[in-house]
Design a protein around this motif. Structure first.
Motif, PDB file in Angstrom:
ATOM      1  N   MET A 106    -111.360  21.950  24.586  1.00  0.00           N
ATOM      2  CA  MET A 106    -111.297  21.862  26.039  1.00  0.00           C
ATOM      3  C   MET A 106    -110.977  20.431  26.434  1.00  0.00           C
ATOM      4  N   ARG A 107    -110.618  20.268  27.646  1.00  0.00           N
ATOM      5  CA  ARG A 107    -110.318  18.952  28.175  1.00  0.00           C
ATOM      6  C   ARG A 107    -111.613  18.241  28.519  1.00  0.00           C
ATOM      7  N   SER A 108    -111.577  16.938  28.564  1.00  0.00           N
ATOM      8  CA  SER A 108    -112.799  16.179  28.825  1.00  0.00           C
ATOM      9  C   SER A 108    -113.341  16.409  30.230  1.00  0.00           C
ATOM     10  N   PHE A 109    -112.465  16.648  31.219  1.00  0.00           N
ATOM     11  CA  PHE A 109    -112.980  16.897  32.561  1.00  0.00           C
ATOM     12  C   PHE A 109    -113.613  18.281  32.662  1.00  0.00           C
ATOM     13  N   VAL A 110    -113.196  19.217  31.832  1.00  0.00           N
ATOM     14  CA  VAL A 110    -113.845  20.527  31.789  1.00  0.00           C
ATOM     15  C   VAL A 110    -115.237  20.386  31.186  1.00  0.00           C
ATOM     16  N   ASP A 111    -115.352  19.597  30.123  1.00  0.00           N
ATOM     17  CA  ASP A 111    -116.665  19.345  29.535  1.00  0.00           C
ATOM     18  C   ASP A 111    -117.590  18.646  30.520  1.00  0.00           C
ATOM     19  N   LEU A 112    -117.066  17.699  31.248  1.00  0.00           N
ATOM     20  CA  LEU A 112    -117.872  17.007  32.258  1.00  0.00           C
ATOM     21  C   LEU A 112    -118.299  17.977  33.358  1.00  0.00           C
ATOM     22  N   GLY A 113    -117.397  18.840  33.786  1.00  0.00           N
ATOM     23  CA  GLY A 113    -117.741  19.832  34.805  1.00  0.00           C
ATOM     24  C   GLY A 113    -118.812  20.785  34.324  1.00  0.00           C
ATOM     25  N   LEU A 114    -118.722  21.247  33.077  1.00  0.00           N
ATOM     26  CA  LEU A 114    -119.743  22.128  32.521  1.00  0.00           C
ATOM     27  C   LEU A 114    -121.084  21.413  32.391  1.00  0.00           C
ATOM     28  N   PHE A 115    -121.039  20.141  32.026  1.00  0.00           N
ATOM     29  CA  PHE A 115    -122.273  19.361  31.945  1.00  0.00           C
ATOM     30  C   PHE A 115    -122.928  19.238  33.320  1.00  0.00           C
ATOM     31  N   LEU A 156    -124.728  23.647  28.849  1.00  0.00           N
ATOM     32  CA  LEU A 156    -124.873  22.338  28.199  1.00  0.00           C
ATOM     33  C   LEU A 156    -124.345  22.391  26.769  1.00  0.00           C
ATOM     34  N   ALA A 157    -124.664  23.457  26.058  1.00  0.00           N
ATOM     35  CA  ALA A 157    -124.151  23.614  24.686  1.00  0.00           C
ATOM     36  C   ALA A 157    -122.627  23.731  24.688  1.00  0.00           C
ATOM     37  N   ALA A 158    -122.081  24.435  25.667  1.00  0.00           N
ATOM     38  CA  ALA A 158    -120.618  24.560  25.753  1.00  0.00           C
ATOM     39  C   ALA A 158    -119.976  23.215  26.013  1.00  0.00           C
ATOM     40  N   ALA A 159    -120.599  22.401  26.852  1.00  0.00           N
ATOM     41  CA  ALA A 159    -120.047  21.076  27.143  1.00  0.00           C
ATOM     42  C   ALA A 159    -120.149  20.155  25.927  1.00  0.00           C
ATOM     43  N   LEU A 160    -121.251  20.237  25.205  1.00  0.00           N
ATOM     44  CA  LEU A 160    -121.441  19.345  24.065  1.00  0.00           C
ATOM     45  C   LEU A 160    -120.613  19.745  22.849  1.00  0.00           C
ATOM     46  N   PHE A 161    -120.481  21.050  22.613  1.00  0.00           N
ATOM     47  CA  PHE A 161    -119.809  21.522  21.407  1.00  0.00           C
ATOM     48  C   PHE A 161    -118.425  22.085  21.668  1.00  0.00           C
ATOM     49  N   ASP A 162    -117.934  21.931  22.890  1.00  0.00           N
ATOM     50  CA  ASP A 162    -116.560  22.301  23.226  1.00  0.00           C
ATOM     51  C   ASP A 162    -116.275  23.770  22.938  1.00  0.00           C
ATOM     52  N   SER A 163    -117.161  24.650  23.434  1.00  0.00           N
ATOM     53  CA  SER A 163    -117.042  26.073  23.163  1.00  0.00           C
ATOM     54  C   SER A 163    -116.762  26.843  24.450  1.00  0.00           C
ATOM     55  N   VAL A 164    -115.614  27.489  24.492  1.00  0.00           N
ATOM     56  CA  VAL A 164    -115.229  28.271  25.668  1.00  0.00           C
ATOM     57  C   VAL A 164    -116.081  29.532  25.771  1.00  0.00           C
ATOM     58  N   ALA A 165    -116.350  30.186  24.644  1.00  0.00           N
ATOM     59  CA  ALA A 165    -117.118  31.435  24.656  1.00  0.00           C
ATOM     60  C   ALA A 165    -118.544  31.206  25.146  1.00  0.00           C
ATOM     61  N   VAL A 166    -119.173  30.145  24.703  1.00  0.00           N
ATOM     62  CA  VAL A 166    -120.537  29.836  25.148  1.00  0.00           C
ATOM     63  C   VAL A 166    -120.528  29.452  26.627  1.00  0.00           C
ATOM     64  N   GLY A 167    -119.493  28.772  27.062  1.00  0.00           N
ATOM     65  CA  GLY A 167    -119.363  28.436  28.478  1.00  0.00           C
ATOM     66  C   GLY A 167    -119.253  29.675  29.344  1.00  0.00           C
ATOM     67  N   LEU A 170    -112.410  28.900  33.872  1.00  0.00           N
ATOM     68  CA  LEU A 170    -111.062  29.384  34.174  1.00  0.00           C
ATOM     69  C   LEU A 170    -110.001  28.361  33.784  1.00  0.00           C
ATOM     70  N   ILE A 171    -110.291  27.085  34.001  1.00  0.00           N
ATOM     71  CA  ILE A 171    -109.354  26.031  33.595  1.00  0.00           C
ATOM     72  C   ILE A 171    -109.235  25.986  32.078  1.00  0.00           C
ATOM     73  N   ALA A 172    -110.372  26.103  31.379  1.00  0.00           N
ATOM     74  CA  ALA A 172    -110.340  26.084  29.918  1.00  0.00           C
ATOM     75  C   ALA A 172    -109.604  27.296  29.365  1.00  0.00           C
ATOM     76  N   LEU A 173    -109.719  28.420  30.036  1.00  0.00           N
ATOM     77  CA  LEU A 173    -109.012  29.620  29.608  1.00  0.00           C
ATOM     78  C   LEU A 173    -107.508  29.472  29.817  1.00  0.00           C
ATOM     79  N   ARG A 174    -107.146  28.823  30.895  1.00  0.00           N
ATOM     80  CA  ARG A 174    -105.724  28.623  31.237  1.00  0.00           C
ATOM     81  C   ARG A 174    -105.042  27.659  30.279  1.00  0.00           C
ATOM     82  N   ARG A 175    -105.771  26.637  29.864  1.00  0.00           N
ATOM     83  CA  ARG A 175    -105.214  25.626  28.968  1.00  0.00           C
ATOM     84  C   ARG A 175    -105.652  25.928  27.540  1.00  0.00           C
TER      85      ARG A 175
END
Length: 153
Positions: A1-10, A73-84, A139-144
């Motif tokens: 995922m992109r870093s801004f997606v991780d920040l948004g999930l966090f 939080l786990a999705a943001a830390l481990f870059d996981s779309v499914a967990v997000g 949705l952004i992570a799914l698109r990219r």
């Protein structure tokens, strides 16, 4: 995922985590609302009847909200779309069922007393904004996809 997606999930995880202990409607906190009321519905009468004093934490509405926050939080830390997506869907489903059940029983009271029941309910604001930000980030992570990312080669 992109870093801004991780920040948004966090940020969504932090919002859900904090919102799970702040008042959501009429000064009632999710830690005072029984989880079984989402299945059975809320009792008729006064809005204060929604809250159960002395409710154990593991039987409260805060449990699925905290689970959703931990998954985000786990999705943001481990870059996981499914967990997000899992955390987002748990948060959206919990909020949707809670508000649907609440308006089925106390909708008229909430609408008539909107100025007192919905004023200064920071938990509602944090829960709704957290779930919307998480949904947008997923949705952004799914698109990219990782293959469409620009490379410097």
């Amino acid at each position: 995922m992109r870093s801004f997606v991780d920040l948004g999930l966090f940020l969504a995880a932090v919002a859900l985590g904090i919102g799970s202990v702040l008042p959501v409607v009429g000064g009632i906190r999710p830690t005072e609302i029984p989880l079984s009321a989402l299945r059975d519905g809320f009792p008729e009468g006064d809005l204060a009847g929604v809250a159960v004093p002395g409710l154990p934490l593991h039987e409260s509405l805060a449990v699925p909200l905290v689970v959703a926050a931990i998954l985000l939080l786990a999705a943001a830390l481990f870059d996981s779309v499914a967990v997000g997506w899992a955390g987002t869907l748990i948060g959206v489903a919990t909020a949707a069922v809670f508000w649907t059940r609440l308006f089925q029983t106390h909708g008229e009271y909430v609408e008539l007393n909107r100025s007192t029941t919905l004023t200064n309910q920071n938990g509602t604001v944090l829960l709704l904004s957290g779930t919307l930000v998480a949904l947008l980030c997923c949705l952004i992570a799914l698109r990219r996809s990782p293959t469409s990312a620009a490379s410097l080669d």
